[in-house]
Write a protein that holds these residues in place. Structure first.
Motif, mmCIF file in Angstrom:
data_model
loop_
_atom_site.group_PDB
_atom_site.id
_atom_site.type_symbol
_atom_site.label_atom_id
_atom_site.label_comp_id
_atom_site.label_asym_id
_atom_site.label_seq_id
_atom_site.Cartn_x
_atom_site.Cartn_y
_atom_site.Cartn_z
ATOM 1 N N ALA A 22 0.950 -1.075 0.021
ATOM 2 C CA ALA A 22 -0.006 -0.067 -0.044
ATOM 3 C C ALA A 22 0.834 1.134 0.138
ATOM 4 N N ALA A 23 2.110 0.948 0.058
ATOM 5 C CA ALA A 23 2.992 2.170 0.055
ATOM 6 C C ALA A 23 3.007 2.973 -1.231
ATOM 7 N N ARG A 24 2.795 4.247 -1.128
ATOM 8 C CA ARG A 24 2.972 5.118 -2.322
ATOM 9 C C ARG A 24 3.902 6.302 -2.082
ATOM 10 N N LEU A 25 4.271 6.705 -3.234
ATOM 11 C CA LEU A 25 5.158 8.197 -2.862
ATOM 12 C C LEU A 25 4.166 9.290 -2.667
ATOM 13 N N PRO A 26 4.458 9.990 -1.929
ATOM 14 C CA PRO A 26 3.646 11.240 -1.740
ATOM 15 C C PRO A 26 3.567 11.966 -3.101
ATOM 16 N N PRO A 27 2.468 12.731 -3.320
ATOM 17 C CA PRO A 27 2.294 13.658 -4.485
ATOM 18 C C PRO A 27 3.322 14.641 -4.247
ATOM 19 N N LEU A 28 3.385 15.314 -5.368
ATOM 20 C CA LEU A 28 4.653 16.206 -5.628
ATOM 21 C C LEU A 28 3.811 17.571 -5.487
ATOM 22 N N HIS A 29 3.832 18.301 -4.286
ATOM 23 C CA HIS A 29 3.297 19.707 -4.111
ATOM 24 C C HIS A 29 3.871 20.788 -4.555
ATOM 25 N N HIS A 30 5.255 20.740 -4.633
ATOM 26 C CA HIS A 30 5.833 21.861 -4.932
ATOM 27 C C HIS A 30 6.711 21.565 -6.170
ATOM 28 N N SER A 31 7.161 22.543 -6.834
ATOM 29 C CA SER A 31 7.923 22.403 -8.183
ATOM 30 C C SER A 31 9.401 21.657 -7.790
ATOM 31 N N PRO A 32 9.825 20.962 -8.744
ATOM 32 C CA PRO A 32 11.085 20.247 -8.548
ATOM 33 C C PRO A 32 12.187 21.277 -7.864
ATOM 34 N N ALA A 33 13.152 20.788 -7.472
ATOM 35 C CA ALA A 33 14.290 21.534 -7.011
ATOM 36 C C ALA A 33 14.867 22.209 -8.251
ATOM 37 N N LYS A 34 15.533 23.258 -8.215
ATOM 38 C CA LYS A 34 16.388 23.919 -9.306
ATOM 39 C C LYS A 34 17.543 24.493 -8.992
ATOM 40 N N LEU A 35 18.612 24.639 -9.824
ATOM 41 C CA LEU A 35 19.846 24.980 -9.526
ATOM 42 C C LEU A 35 19.765 26.510 -9.355
ATOM 43 N N LEU A 36 20.545 27.188 -8.219
ATOM 44 C CA LEU A 36 20.734 28.697 -8.172
ATOM 45 C C LEU A 36 22.289 28.880 -7.958
ATOM 46 N N SER A 37 22.331 30.363 -8.239
ATOM 47 C CA SER A 37 23.861 30.675 -8.283
ATOM 48 C C SER A 37 24.256 30.791 -6.876
ATOM 49 N N ILE A 38 25.287 30.945 -6.733
ATOM 50 C CA ILE A 38 25.930 31.212 -5.161
ATOM 51 C C ILE A 38 25.270 32.650 -4.788
ATOM 52 N N GLU A 39 25.383 33.671 -5.505
ATOM 53 C CA GLU A 39 24.944 34.955 -5.203
ATOM 54 C C GLU A 39 23.494 34.972 -4.911
#
Length: 92
Positions: A22-39
């Protein structure tokens, strides 16, 4: 038996997993991670720290006021009540 195509085998394995767990992955509520610059990362961290410190300062002031039983009244420097004790004199 005849060889099973990989796509069909994957679907069959997925169906089997659905039947045994019955295990399921939780639904993705947020947008996927994105890369940011250090600044950008540093700027975001500074903003979050400032917001956190403001909230902490407000909570600390509120707790202190509650502990000392201080009533915060509204201060109006140009209001009539604050000027009633002063008398107006001409220095001429």
């Amino acid at each position: 038996g005849s060889p099973v195509p990989p796509e069909e085998r994957r679907l069959r394995d997925k169906k089997h997993l659905d039947e045994i767990t019955a295990a399921r992955l939780p639904p993705l509520h947020h947008s996927p991670a994105k890369l940011l610059s250090i600044e950008e990362s540093i700027a975001i961290q500074i903003q979050q720290k400032q917001a956190y410190e403001e909230v902490q300062a407000k909570l600390a002031a509120q707790k202190l006021a509650e502990r000392l039983n201080i009533k915060m009244l509204r201060f109006e420097p140009e209001g009539e009540a604050s000027m009633q004790y002063r008398e107006v004199r001409d220095e001429d």
